[in-house]
Design a protein around this motif. Structure first.
Motif, PDB file in Angstrom:
ATOM      1  N   SER A  62       0.833  -1.211   0.000  1.00 62.13           N
ATOM      2  CA  SER A  62       0.000   0.000   0.000  1.00 62.13           C
ATOM      3  C   SER A  62       0.865   1.258   0.000  1.00 62.13           C
ATOM      4  CB  SER A  62      -0.928   0.008   1.222  1.00 62.13           C
ATOM      5  OG  SER A  62      -2.087  -0.750   0.971  1.00 62.13           O
ATOM      6  N   GLY A  63       2.004   1.201   0.711  1.00 65.16           N
ATOM      7  CA  GLY A  63       2.926   2.339   0.717  1.00 65.16           C
ATOM      8  C   GLY A  63       3.465   2.627  -0.675  1.00 65.16           C
ATOM      9  N   TYR A  64       3.734   1.559  -1.427  1.00 63.22           N
ATOM     10  CA  TYR A  64       4.215   1.736  -2.798  1.00 63.22           C
ATOM     11  C   TYR A  64       3.135   2.375  -3.665  1.00 63.22           C
ATOM     12  CZ  TYR A  64       5.582   0.726  -7.588  1.00 63.22           C
ATOM     13  OH  TYR A  64       5.881   0.854  -8.923  1.00 63.22           O
ATOM     14  N   ILE A  65       1.876   1.960  -3.469  1.00 67.58           N
ATOM     15  CA  ILE A  65       0.764   2.552  -4.233  1.00 67.58           C
ATOM     16  C   ILE A  65       0.671   4.048  -3.935  1.00 67.58           C
ATOM     17  CG2 ILE A  65      -1.757   2.603  -4.474  1.00 67.58           C
ATOM     18  CD1 ILE A  65      -1.744  -0.439  -4.001  1.00 67.58           C
ATOM     19  N   VAL A  66       0.791   4.420  -2.653  1.00 69.37           N
ATOM     20  CA  VAL A  66       0.748   5.838  -2.268  1.00 69.37           C
ATOM     21  C   VAL A  66       1.891   6.595  -2.951  1.00 69.37           C
ATOM     22  CG1 VAL A  66       1.079   7.443  -0.339  1.00 69.37           C
ATOM     23  CG2 VAL A  66      -0.419   5.448  -0.064  1.00 69.37           C
ATOM     24  N   PHE A  67       3.109   6.053  -2.863  1.00 71.09           N
ATOM     25  CA  PHE A  67       4.290   6.695  -3.469  1.00 71.09           C
ATOM     26  C   PHE A  67       4.102   6.869  -4.972  1.00 71.09           C
ATOM     27  CE2 PHE A  67       8.353   5.952  -5.700  1.00 71.09           C
ATOM     28  CZ  PHE A  67       9.059   7.070  -5.280  1.00 71.09           C
ATOM     29  N   TRP A  68       3.648   5.789  -5.655  1.00 69.04           N
ATOM     30  CA  TRP A  68       3.485   5.841  -7.107  1.00 69.04           C
ATOM     31  C   TRP A  68       2.420   6.845  -7.508  1.00 69.04           C
ATOM     32  CZ3 TRP A  68      -0.437   5.124 -10.574  1.00 69.04           C
ATOM     33  CH2 TRP A  68      -0.071   4.960 -11.914  1.00 69.04           C
ATOM     34  N   SER A  69       1.303   6.854  -6.786  1.00 63.21           N
ATOM     35  CA  SER A  69       0.189   7.739  -7.162  1.00 63.21           C
ATOM     36  C   SER A  69       0.521   9.207  -6.912  1.00 63.21           C
ATOM     37  CB  SER A  69      -1.086   7.347  -6.416  1.00 63.21           C
ATOM     38  OG  SER A  69      -0.881   7.415  -5.032  1.00 63.21           O
ATOM     39  N   LEU A  70       1.352   9.482  -5.902  1.00 61.91           N
ATOM     40  CA  LEU A  70       1.771  10.871  -5.679  1.00 61.91           C
ATOM     41  C   LEU A  70       2.709  11.338  -6.789  1.00 61.91           C
ATOM     42  CD1 LEU A  70       2.383  10.850  -1.806  1.00 61.91           C
ATOM     43  CD2 LEU A  70       0.513  11.958  -3.047  1.00 61.91           C
ATOM     44  N   ARG A  71       3.460  10.404  -7.380  1.00 59.97           N
ATOM     45  CA  ARG A  71       4.346  10.747  -8.499  1.00 59.97           C
ATOM     46  C   ARG A  71       3.591  10.829  -9.825  1.00 59.97           C
ATOM     47  NH1 ARG A  71       9.594   7.582  -9.396  1.00 59.97           N
ATOM     48  NH2 ARG A  71       9.870   9.377 -10.779  1.00 59.97           N
ATOM     49  N   HIS A  72       2.459  10.106  -9.932  1.00 59.77           N
ATOM     50  CA  HIS A  72       1.682  10.079 -11.180  1.00 59.77           C
ATOM     51  C   HIS A  72       0.215  10.413 -10.897  1.00 59.77           C
ATOM     52  CE1 HIS A  72       5.106   7.270 -11.722  1.00 59.77           C
ATOM     53  NE2 HIS A  72       5.179   7.809 -12.921  1.00 59.77           N
ATOM     54  N   PRO A  73      -0.069  11.594 -10.363  1.00 60.28           N
ATOM     55  CA  PRO A  73      -1.461  11.913 -10.002  1.00 60.28           C
ATOM     56  C   PRO A  73      -2.404  11.947 -11.206  1.00 60.28           C
ATOM     57  CG  PRO A  73      -0.057  13.868  -9.882  1.00 60.28           C
ATOM     58  CD  PRO A  73       0.845  12.705 -10.095  1.00 60.28           C
ATOM     59  N   ASP A  74      -1.841  12.215 -12.396  1.00 64.36           N
ATOM     60  CA  ASP A  74      -2.672  12.305 -13.603  1.00 64.36           C
ATOM     61  C   ASP A  74      -3.208  10.945 -14.049  1.00 64.36           C
ATOM     62  OD1 ASP A  74       0.188  11.951 -13.982  1.00 64.36           O
ATOM     63  OD2 ASP A  74      -0.253  11.798 -16.131  1.00 64.36           O
ATOM     64  N   ARG A  75      -2.623   9.836 -13.550  1.00 64.57           N
ATOM     65  CA  ARG A  75      -3.053   8.503 -13.989  1.00 64.57           C
ATOM     66  C   ARG A  75      -4.100   7.883 -13.065  1.00 64.57           C
ATOM     67  NH1 ARG A  75       1.565   4.541 -15.662  1.00 64.57           N
ATOM     68  NH2 ARG A  75      -0.251   3.582 -16.655  1.00 64.57           N
ATOM     69  N   ILE A  76      -4.444   8.585 -11.988  1.00 63.05           N
ATOM     70  CA  ILE A  76      -5.447   8.088 -11.039  1.00 63.05           C
ATOM     71  C   ILE A  76      -6.773   8.796 -11.322  1.00 63.05           C
ATOM     72  CG2 ILE A  76      -6.094   7.892  -8.607  1.00 63.05           C
ATOM     73  CD1 ILE A  76      -3.729   6.143  -9.333  1.00 63.05           C
ATOM     74  N   PRO A  77      -7.847   8.041 -11.573  1.00 62.29           N
ATOM     75  CA  PRO A  77      -9.155   8.662 -11.840  1.00 62.29           C
ATOM     76  C   PRO A  77      -9.640   9.469 -10.644  1.00 62.29           C
ATOM     77  CG  PRO A  77      -9.180   6.316 -12.390  1.00 62.29           C
ATOM     78  CD  PRO A  77      -7.911   6.576 -11.661  1.00 62.29           C
ATOM     79  N   PRO A  78     -10.511  10.460 -10.883  1.00 56.26           N
ATOM     80  CA  PRO A  78     -11.025  11.262  -9.762  1.00 56.26           C
ATOM     81  C   PRO A  78     -11.853  10.415  -8.801  1.00 56.26           C
ATOM     82  CG  PRO A  78     -12.200  11.745 -11.804  1.00 56.26           C
ATOM     83  CD  PRO A  78     -11.036  10.900 -12.174  1.00 56.26           C
ATOM     84  N   ALA A  79     -11.943  10.887  -7.560  1.00 55.36           N
ATOM     85  CA  ALA A  79     -12.685  10.139  -6.533  1.00 55.36           C
ATOM     86  C   ALA A  79     -14.178  10.181  -6.811  1.00 55.36           C
ATOM     87  CB  ALA A  79     -12.398  10.740  -5.159  1.00 55.36           C
ATOM     88  N   ASP A  80     -14.876   9.165  -6.364  1.00 55.08           N
ATOM     89  CA  ASP A  80     -16.338   9.164  -6.413  1.00 55.08           C
ATOM     90  C   ASP A  80     -16.862  10.204  -5.431  1.00 55.08           C
ATOM     91  OD1 ASP A  80     -16.122   7.101  -8.177  1.00 55.08           O
ATOM     92  OD2 ASP A  80     -16.612   5.518  -6.732  1.00 55.08           O
ATOM     93  N   ALA A  81     -18.175  10.461  -5.523  1.00 57.04           N
ATOM     94  CA  ALA A  81     -18.793  11.386  -4.566  1.00 57.04           C
ATOM     95  C   ALA A  81     -18.604  10.858  -3.144  1.00 57.04           C
ATOM     96  CB  ALA A  81     -20.282  11.521  -4.885  1.00 57.04           C
ATOM     97  N   LYS A  82     -18.279  11.761  -2.216  1.00 54.38           N
ATOM     98  CA  LYS A  82     -18.013  11.344  -0.837  1.00 54.38           C
ATOM     99  C   LYS A  82     -19.297  10.847  -0.176  1.00 54.38           C
ATOM    100  CE  LYS A  82     -13.861  13.828   0.537  1.00 54.38           C
ATOM    101  NZ  LYS A  82     -13.254  14.706   1.539  1.00 54.38           N
ATOM    102  N   LEU A  83     -19.156   9.734   0.528  1.00 55.76           N
ATOM    103  CA  LEU A  83     -20.295   9.185   1.269  1.00 55.76           C
ATOM    104  C   LEU A  83     -20.245   9.672   2.705  1.00 55.76           C
ATOM    105  CD1 LEU A  83     -20.418   5.415   0.172  1.00 55.76           C
ATOM    106  CD2 LEU A  83     -22.025   7.216  -0.459  1.00 55.76           C
ATOM    107  N   PRO A  84     -21.387   9.926   3.316  1.00 56.07           N
ATOM    108  CA  PRO A  84     -21.391  10.241   4.751  1.00 56.07           C
ATOM    109  C   PRO A  84     -20.849   9.063   5.552  1.00 56.07           C
ATOM    110  CG  PRO A  84     -23.547  10.689   3.741  1.00 56.07           C
ATOM    111  CD  PRO A  84     -22.732   9.964   2.728  1.00 56.07           C
ATOM    112  N   PHE A  85     -20.362   9.356   6.752  1.00 57.23           N
ATOM    113  CA  PHE A  85     -19.756   8.323   7.591  1.00 57.23           C
ATOM    114  C   PHE A  85     -20.724   7.173   7.852  1.00 57.23           C
ATOM    115  CE2 PHE A  85     -18.560   6.587  11.791  1.00 57.23           C
ATOM    116  CZ  PHE A  85     -17.268   6.187  11.501  1.00 57.23           C
ATOM    117  N   ILE A  86     -21.996   7.501   8.073  1.00 59.57           N
ATOM    118  CA  ILE A  86     -23.008   6.461   8.348  1.00 59.57           C
ATOM    119  C   ILE A  86     -23.151   5.537   7.155  1.00 59.57           C
ATOM    120  CG2 ILE A  86     -25.455   6.033   8.854  1.00 59.57           C
ATOM    121  CD1 ILE A  86     -23.882   7.123  11.215  1.00 59.57           C
ATOM    122  N   GLU A  87     -23.107   6.102   5.930  1.00 56.79           N
ATOM    123  CA  GLU A  87     -23.235   5.289   4.720  1.00 56.79           C
ATOM    124  C   GLU A  87     -22.025   4.358   4.568  1.00 56.79           C
ATOM    125  OE1 GLU A  87     -25.780   5.043   2.524  1.00 56.79           O
ATOM    126  OE2 GLU A  87     -26.854   6.266   3.997  1.00 56.79           O
TER     127      GLU A  87
END
Length: 433
Positions: free
Chosen positions: A191-216
């Motif tokens: 998971s640390g490698y995924i974080v490192f890679w995605s911070l170096r290549h932010p353009d290759r990660i799709p945008p986040a879905d709509a945020k869900l409330p904590f209860i959801e």
């Protein structure tokens, strides 16, 4: 005849018989028979009968078919889809987003399946099409899945740990508990490698879905409750000293059937398919283990393990140099053999050397699992690579290339547990004797 000549003859016989297409278990028995017949005065037939019967009737080995059966039952449930549904909302805010579902999903499923290939296939069946549909890059999706799938070997219950425990005469319950912290460590490295890679290549990660409330998010996580209860019942019963590994495996089978029945996926057809699948896989493993037990006996009679241990001892290697040499040996061996064959084929020869070097057999078991994990993602005989090739249609060398960072992270994990062995040994030491 010198030891080198004897070893050369037997290795040549091994590869010659394997190359002719004979099953691995029969090959091991054949090489052992040749060794006994030519280099020992004991009748080979009598030794073969006694050893194979003793290996096949081992009570410790009973846990193996039960854990395989549990994994086969769960493979036919909606567990992977439910896990994705429960995990995805919590991953959206992390760098790399849903790529983490590969790692976390494999880590969770590994705790109810003892097989690397089953973990990779089950999570891949869900994550590959879903992440592709959402636009995540193929190289990271496939690479992280191939690497995280190997957690099926390290996070208990683990088939390879049972095989090692039987081959090296080590407590399987302690091995299971010893694998928990290294398994979490390896998942964190992925998971640390995924974080490192995605911070170096932010353009290759799709945008986040709509945020869900904590209860959801909590409601979505309710789908994780069945698998959490199953993990708790299997591993909790072993850790608390309530059940042996075999008894916990039986608990796991019953729990898997309850989950399957509750989801509506348990019927006569799926029950029969799971039982036949587990039987086929176990029969293959039992034959390999029986052949390896006979080969170990034959090696003992002709004295090769003792002589090898003496030779390695005469090299004056430090403990670290010995571990590096063994890691390289197993990674190379993994290019030609599957993990179970690697363990059963070498334990009779390697264990005397390891014991003489003062290496803890529990620690060494986790080390072996880690290097066998590396072999799962090295061509040409990397089982996880085969699984992903079948699921994606990609070239084997492409899959091996995108999985290479995961290989180096496993190397890092081996170094970490070498320099901090308490990561492996602390939990087993807390168990009741």
């Amino acid at each position: 005849m010198s030891d080198i000549a004897v070893a050369g003859l037997l290795i040549a016989a091994l590869f010659l018989i394997l190359g002719s297409g004979v099953w691995i278990g029969l090959t091991l028995s054949g090489v052992a028979w040749i060794a006994m017949q030519i280099f020992s005065s004991r009748p080979a037939g009598d030794a073969m009968a006694v050893t194979i019967w003793g290996s096949a009737s081992s009570w410790t080995l009973t846990a193996l078919p039960l854990f395989i059966w549990m994994g086969e039952i769960l493979f036919r449930t909606r567990l992977s889809q439910d896990m994705f549904k429960g995990l995805a909302p919590w991953m959206q805010s992390l760098p790399g987003r849903l790529l983490h579902t590969n790692v976390v999903g494999c880590a969770v499923f590994a705790a109810v399946s003892g097989s690397s290939a089953a973990t990779c296939a089950t999570i891949g069946k869900m994550s590959l099409p879903e992440l592709k549909r959402r636009g995540y890059p193929d190289d990271m999706v496939i690479g992280t899945l191939a690497g995280a799938g190997t957690l099926g070997l390290l996070i208990p219950p683990s088939i390879i740990m049972i095989v090692y425990g039987v081959s090296a005469d080590v407590s399987i319950a302690r091995l299971f508990i010893a694998g928990v912290i290294p398994g979490i460590l390896l998942a964190l490295l992925f998971s640390g490698y995924i974080v490192f890679w995605s911070l170096r290549h932010p353009d290759r990660i799709p945008p986040a879905d709509a945020k869900l409330p904590f209860i959801e998010k909590l409601k979505a996580s309710m789908s994780l409750i069945p698998v959490a209860l199953l993990i708790l019942s299997v591993l909790g019963s072993i850790y608390a000293g309530i059940a042996t590994a075999t008894e916990a495996a039986a608990v796991g089978v019953v729990g898997a059937m309850v989950i399957s029945g509750a989801q509506g996926s348990l019927n006569w057809h799926s029950f029969k398919e799971a039982l036949l699948g587990a039987t086929r896989l176990y029969c293959m493993m039992a034959l390999i283990l029986a052949g390896a037990a006979f080969l170990t006996l034959a090696m003992g009679y002709i004295g090769l393990p003792r002589h090898l241990a003496e030779w390695i001892g005469s090299l004056g290697l430090s403990k670290f140099q010995l571990i590096v040499m063994l890691a390289a040996f197993y990674v190379v061996l993994g290019c030609f053999l599957d993990g179970i064959s690697m363990v059963v084929l070498t334990m009779g020869v390697i264990m005397p050397t390891v014991t003489a070097a003062g290496i803890d057999p529990i620690w060494f078991g986790i080390f072996i699992v880690l290097v066998v994990e590396m072999a799962q993602i090295t061509p040409p005989v990397g089982f996880n690579l085969f699984v992903l090739q079948g699921m994606t249609g990609k070239d084997l060398l492409y899959i091996a290339r995108v999985t290479l960072p995961m290989f180096f992270l496993m190397v890092a994990a081996v170094l970490i547990i070498y320099f901090v062995p308490q990561l492996v040994t602390w939990l087993p030491q807390q168990m009741a004797p």
